[in-house]
Scaffold this motif. Sequence first.
Motif, PDB file in Angstrom:
ATOM      1  N   LYS A 233       0.827  -1.217   0.000  1.00 26.08           N
ATOM      2  CA  LYS A 233       0.000   0.000   0.000  1.00 26.08           C
ATOM      3  C   LYS A 233       0.859   1.264   0.000  1.00 26.08           C
ATOM      4  CE  LYS A 233      -4.161  -2.152   1.848  1.00 26.08           C
ATOM      5  NZ  LYS A 233      -3.833  -3.456   2.445  1.00 26.08           N
ATOM      6  N   ARG A 237       0.790   4.157  -2.818  1.00 27.53           N
ATOM      7  CA  ARG A 237       0.757   5.581  -2.464  1.00 27.53           C
ATOM      8  C   ARG A 237       1.826   6.347  -3.258  1.00 27.53           C
ATOM      9  NH1 ARG A 237       2.724   9.248   1.556  1.00 27.53           N
ATOM     10  NH2 ARG A 237       1.043  10.716   2.024  1.00 27.53           N
ATOM     11  N   ARG A 257     -12.002  -2.372   5.774  1.00 25.97           N
ATOM     12  CA  ARG A 257     -10.785  -2.029   6.527  1.00 25.97           C
ATOM     13  C   ARG A 257      -9.658  -1.612   5.596  1.00 25.97           C
ATOM     14  NH1 ARG A 257     -12.308  -6.584   9.055  1.00 25.97           N
ATOM     15  NH2 ARG A 257     -13.613  -6.123  10.864  1.00 25.97           N
ATOM     16  N   ASP A 258      -9.471  -2.367   4.502  1.00 23.85           N
ATOM     17  CA  ASP A 258      -8.459  -1.970   3.508  1.00 23.85           C
ATOM     18  C   ASP A 258      -8.832  -0.628   2.904  1.00 23.85           C
ATOM     19  OD1 ASP A 258      -6.693  -4.161   3.556  1.00 23.85           O
ATOM     20  OD2 ASP A 258      -8.034  -5.339   2.277  1.00 23.85           O
ATOM     21  N   GLU A 261      -7.774   2.068   5.132  1.00 27.22           N
ATOM     22  CA  GLU A 261      -6.312   2.259   5.148  1.00 27.22           C
ATOM     23  C   GLU A 261      -5.844   3.000   3.894  1.00 27.22           C
ATOM     24  OE1 GLU A 261      -4.099  -1.394   5.549  1.00 27.22           O
ATOM     25  OE2 GLU A 261      -2.192  -0.324   5.330  1.00 27.22           O
ATOM     26  N   VAL A 262      -6.328   2.542   2.727  1.00 16.98           N
ATOM     27  CA  VAL A 262      -5.906   3.166   1.461  1.00 16.98           C
ATOM     28  C   VAL A 262      -6.422   4.603   1.376  1.00 16.98           C
ATOM     29  CG1 VAL A 262      -6.053   3.026  -1.069  1.00 16.98           C
ATOM     30  CG2 VAL A 262      -5.767   0.935   0.267  1.00 16.98           C
ATOM     31  N   SER A 264      -7.262   6.643   3.917  1.00 14.34           N
ATOM     32  CA  SER A 264      -6.698   7.560   4.917  1.00 14.34           C
ATOM     33  C   SER A 264      -5.257   7.930   4.593  1.00 14.34           C
ATOM     34  CB  SER A 264      -6.816   6.967   6.320  1.00 14.34           C
ATOM     35  OG  SER A 264      -6.108   5.755   6.367  1.00 14.34           O
ATOM     36  N   THR A 265      -4.593   7.134   3.739  1.00 15.40           N
ATOM     37  CA  THR A 265      -3.222   7.487   3.337  1.00 15.40           C
ATOM     38  C   THR A 265      -3.202   8.052   1.916  1.00 15.40           C
ATOM     39  OG1 THR A 265      -2.878   5.190   2.672  1.00 15.40           O
ATOM     40  CG2 THR A 265      -2.116   5.803   4.858  1.00 15.40           C
TER      41      THR A 265
END
Length: 375
Positions: A233, A237, A257-258, A261-262, A264-265
């Motif tokens: 990930k 990014r 959940r993934d 994560e993806v 939020s970044t």
Amino acid sequence: MSSQLSIVSVETLLVDVPTIRAHKLSVATMNHQTLVLVRITASDGIVSWGEGTTIGGLAYGEESPQSIKVNVDTYVAPLLVGEDPRAVARLMAQVNQRIQGNRFAKCAVETALYDGQAKRLGVPLSELFGGRVRESIPVAWTLASGDTRRDIAEAERMLELRRHNVFKLKIGLRSVKDDVAHVAAIKRALGDMASVRIDANQAWSVTEALEGLRMLADAGIDMAEQPIAAHDKLGLRRLTQANILPVMADEALHGPRDAFEVASTQAADIFAVKINQSGGLRGAAQVAGIAQAAGIALYGGTMLEGAVGTLASAQVFSTFHDLAWGTELFGPLLLTEEILVEPLPYRDFSLQLPTRPGLGIEIDEAKLARLCRDR
Ligand SMILES: O=C(O)C[C@H]1C=CC(=O)O1
Ligand SMILES: [Mn+2]
């Protein structure tokens, strides 16, 4: 809930259908697809359908057609039989509490439960997800014969038929340079009549991807899907922040959940939302919600499901307020056999959504019985 109603049976069917041509991905060459269908019968006589289809056995995901079937039969079905089919959310909460993983198996079962409940209420399944914002959705086609000239001829035919004007090219089996030459030749032949995108299915390193994206941008390609490993990930990014081409996350997304994560970044510009990868329709809607809250654009993905999974996806995608990159819900068109009484209406570069209750399709059960494995 008032009157007595119960789930009578939960059955799974493996259905092998040849593809219209070899479909070459970096992870597998498909000459057939194995549909995994779930049929739920309730005591009010309502029969409903779900699908948990994957790609290339265990080449793409960690569930195989056989594992999906055996896990639904052995572990999921006993949690459902005898229960009230109207309590979809409660039943799925129990399934999720008792069963780890198995996103595809859960998607198949959840779809069948929602199909049944929407039929019972007399509404299209999309109504259970807040209602539609569109009655048809754009559908891309995947060029994956492995042969440049054949891919160009196939795309030209699709444009002529007004069936597709967005093409996703599967790459990653050859060197970056050779792949880019293949893609550039197709884009040159189609010009402005089509949007051309690529999907490398995790084949590249970050370095290869940075070089590949630059060359693809120069060739007029519109977007790149999952160029690097699903687990990387931070690498995704880097590609996104390099701002060369819009980057789409596909295999990196195994549910909310993934997605969080993806998002939020800021590791992707676009999410490929897939009902099976998300563990079901509700999971897919959550993935889409996270994307929209984070300003990430949406695309409706496929695991090359047949008509059941395709319509389940379409019902949910039709409720997304913004579907900027369209969809690739062409799975049934890649197969040589029709399992519906009436084929799905693809026209004007789109799939028209049915208005009938539930998924809105009628399965040809006699045909299915003939195609079914171990019948
Ligand atoms: O997107 C994928 O990775 C899977 C799938 C979707 C279209 C296609 O040809 O393969
Ligand atoms: Mn993909």
